[in-house]
Scaffold this active site. Structure first.
Site, PDB file in Angstrom:
ATOM      1  CD  GLU A 192     -16.751 -53.070  27.876  1.00 47.39           C
ATOM      2  OE1 GLU A 192     -16.652 -52.160  27.756  1.00 47.39           O
ATOM      3  OE2 GLU A 192     -17.022 -54.024  26.747  1.00 47.39           O
ATOM      4  CB  CYS A 226     -20.050 -49.989  30.299  1.00 49.19           C
ATOM      5  SG  CYS A 226     -19.140 -50.141  28.581  1.00 49.19           S
TER       6      CYS A 226
END
Length: 248
Positions: A192, A226
């Site tokens: 990720e 993120c």
């Protein structure tokens, strides 16, 4: 039976986290530099991860799925652990992402070597102690603190069965190259990394709410997460007022 035991351990860990929320909020503020509401949200997310993977594990790692086959033949699809997973987690969510990675791998029947971000080892250590108190065997979960060199050394080990990583795209590519260069079975990488997140604002939006949400999304963890807002699209006829409110 083993699946049920693992799920019960994760649910116990979730309950312990809820009871000790104040302790973990304080740790997140002190070591992670988080605001009070951001730290509380992270504890809640960590609790959710524990309960989600417990429920998901019961669903996917149960009795198995009967597959179609010829008459007189029985075919059952069962999921099992792969071996030892290396879990490398970031500093911006040092409890939630750390526990999310670890609990998912454990629930799937793997052992885990967890390498937290070098900036937040105390939070990771407290999380590991909590999991062990909930019933995770010491032999199934090991904490290895250190900098990126430690993570690289773990990834390069020939016997690991998988890597789960949250962090920069650059480091994810480096891990991918290391794993691809190994001889033997393919080692999966679950990565990720960064993203470009947009908010679209039309004329019906409440300016005060937009300003609060933009600042919260863009600047928590100094914008280094993120989920941080990268692009803001505002309808022309309300753009000037919206932008001025955000600036002020």
């Amino acid at each position: 039976e083993r699946v049920q035991t693992r799920a019960e351990i994760l649910e116990k860990a979730a309950n312990l986290l809820e009871r000790r929320a104040a302790h973990f909020v304080a740790l997140l503020q002190r070591e992670g530099g988080k605001t009070l509401d951001d730290a509380l949200s992270e504890v809640r997310e960590a609790v959710d991860f524990c309960r989600y993977y417990a429920a998901s594990g019961r669903k996917h790692f149960g009795a198995g799925e009967t597959m179609p086959g010829p008459t007189g033949e029985s075919n059952v699809l069962e999921l099992r652990g792969r071996g030892v997973f290396v879990a490398i987690s970031p500093w911006n969510f040092p409890l939630a992402i750390f526990l999310g990675q670890v609990t998912a791998a454990l629930m799937a029947g793997n052992a885990v070597v967890a390498k937290p971000a070098e900036q937040t080892p105390r939070i990771a250590a407290a999380a590991v102690r909590l999991l062990q108190e909930a019933g995770v065997p010491h032999s199934a979960l090991r904490l290895v603190p250190g900098d990126g060199r430690i993570g690289a050394a773990l990834v390069a080990q020939p016997d690991i069965a998988g890597v789960v990583f949250t962090g920069s795209t650059e480091v994810a590519r480096s891990i991918n190259r290391t794993l691809a260069a190994k001889d033997g079975p393919i080692v999966p990488l679950i990565a990720e990394t960064g993203g470009i997140n947009a908010m679209i604002v039309d004329a019906t939006a409440l300016p005060e709410q937009v300003a609060d949400d933009v600042v919260t999304s863009a600047f928590r963890s100094a914008g280094q997460r993120c989920s941080a807002l990268r692009l803001l699209f505002v309808q022309d006829d309300v753009a000037d007022r919206m932008i001025e409110m955000i600036r002020s």
